[in-house]
Scaffold this motif. Structure first.
Motif, PDB file in Angstrom:
ATOM      1  N   LEU A  11       0.822  -1.211   0.000  1.00  0.00           N
ATOM      2  CA  LEU A  11       0.000   0.000   0.000  1.00  0.00           C
ATOM      3  C   LEU A  11       0.854   1.259   0.000  1.00  0.00           C
ATOM      4  O   LEU A  11       0.415   2.303  -0.472  1.00  0.00           O
ATOM      5  N   ASN A  51      -5.308  -2.021  -5.457  1.00  0.00           N
ATOM      6  CA  ASN A  51      -5.007  -1.278  -4.241  1.00  0.00           C
ATOM      7  C   ASN A  51      -6.150  -1.406  -3.221  1.00  0.00           C
ATOM      8  O   ASN A  51      -5.909  -1.616  -2.025  1.00  0.00           O
ATOM      9  N   HIS A  75       3.172  -7.337  -8.408  1.00  0.00           N
ATOM     10  CA  HIS A  75       3.980  -7.079  -7.214  1.00  0.00           C
ATOM     11  C   HIS A  75       4.653  -8.367  -6.770  1.00  0.00           C
ATOM     12  O   HIS A  75       3.989  -9.390  -6.640  1.00  0.00           O
ATOM     13  N   SER A  88     -10.084  -2.001  -7.644  1.00  0.00           N
ATOM     14  CA  SER A  88      -8.661  -1.852  -7.958  1.00  0.00           C
ATOM     15  C   SER A  88      -7.853  -2.800  -7.080  1.00  0.00           C
ATOM     16  O   SER A  88      -8.289  -3.197  -6.003  1.00  0.00           O
ATOM     17  N   LYS A 132       3.868   2.767  -4.750  1.00  0.00           N
ATOM     18  CA  LYS A 132       3.014   3.176  -5.868  1.00  0.00           C
ATOM     19  C   LYS A 132       3.598   2.634  -7.172  1.00  0.00           C
ATOM     20  O   LYS A 132       4.724   2.939  -7.532  1.00  0.00           O
ATOM     21  N   ASP A 154      -1.394  -0.721  -9.643  1.00  0.00           N
ATOM     22  CA  ASP A 154      -2.293  -0.547  -8.490  1.00  0.00           C
ATOM     23  C   ASP A 154      -3.734  -0.332  -8.930  1.00  0.00           C
ATOM     24  O   ASP A 154      -4.665  -0.662  -8.215  1.00  0.00           O
ATOM     25  N   LYS A 155      -3.895   0.244 -10.102  1.00  0.00           N
ATOM     26  CA  LYS A 155      -5.238   0.523 -10.607  1.00  0.00           C
ATOM     27  C   LYS A 155      -5.806  -0.659 -11.410  1.00  0.00           C
ATOM     28  O   LYS A 155      -6.927  -0.604 -11.886  1.00  0.00           O
TER      29      LYS A 155
END
Length: 139
Positions: free
Chosen positions: A42, A119, A83, A117, A45, A49-50
């Motif tokens: 989190l 995120n 990630h 998302s 960035k 993430d989207k």
């Protein structure tokens, strides 16, 4: 060479003692490690993430904790290319499932529907894992 024999005998004697098998990693360790990794994600960035994933936390509130974790395992597996921490989260969730729930075997089917998302998924999953640690719902 004469010292090897007593050491070998001692190791064999210790290994043969009943009830002293390898200790299992506590469930809380899997949960806290996953929470830590999610927090790191989190704070980082990156462009994905989207990325949209199925929102397993929306709508159906009838899923039990193991069902939610199983679905989260599937999402983590699918998003692991985004990630590197997602692979660690996947491994931790998979270990929890194998230990806690023989009926839930990842990957669990995740029905298409509402999306969110990646995120937002991280935030929701972190909340669930924090609740499990707080409530000590998993032993």
């Amino acid at each position: 060479m004469s010292i090897l024999v007593p050491i070998l005998l001692a190791v064999l004697a210790l290994a043969a003692r009943p009830g002293h098998g390898a200790a299992l990693v506590p469930t809380d360790n899997f949960l806290t490690e996953s929470i830590k990794r999610l927090s790191e994600l989190l704070e980082t960035k990156v462009s994905c993430d989207k990325m949209n994933v199925t929102n397993i936390f929306a709508g159906n509130k009838e899923d039990d904790d193991m069902e939610v974790l199983c679905k989260a395992t599937t999402i983590a597996w699918e998003g692991r290319s985004c990630h590197m921490h997602l692979e660690g989260i996947y491994v931790n969730l998979l270990a929890l499932l194998r230990r806690q729930s023989p009926e839930h075997q990842a990957p669990c089917p995740v029905a298409a529907g509402n999306t969110t998302s990646l995120n937002a998924f991280f935030m929701d999953l972190r909340k669930v894992l924090q609740r499990l640690v707080k409530d000590r719902s998993l032993k």
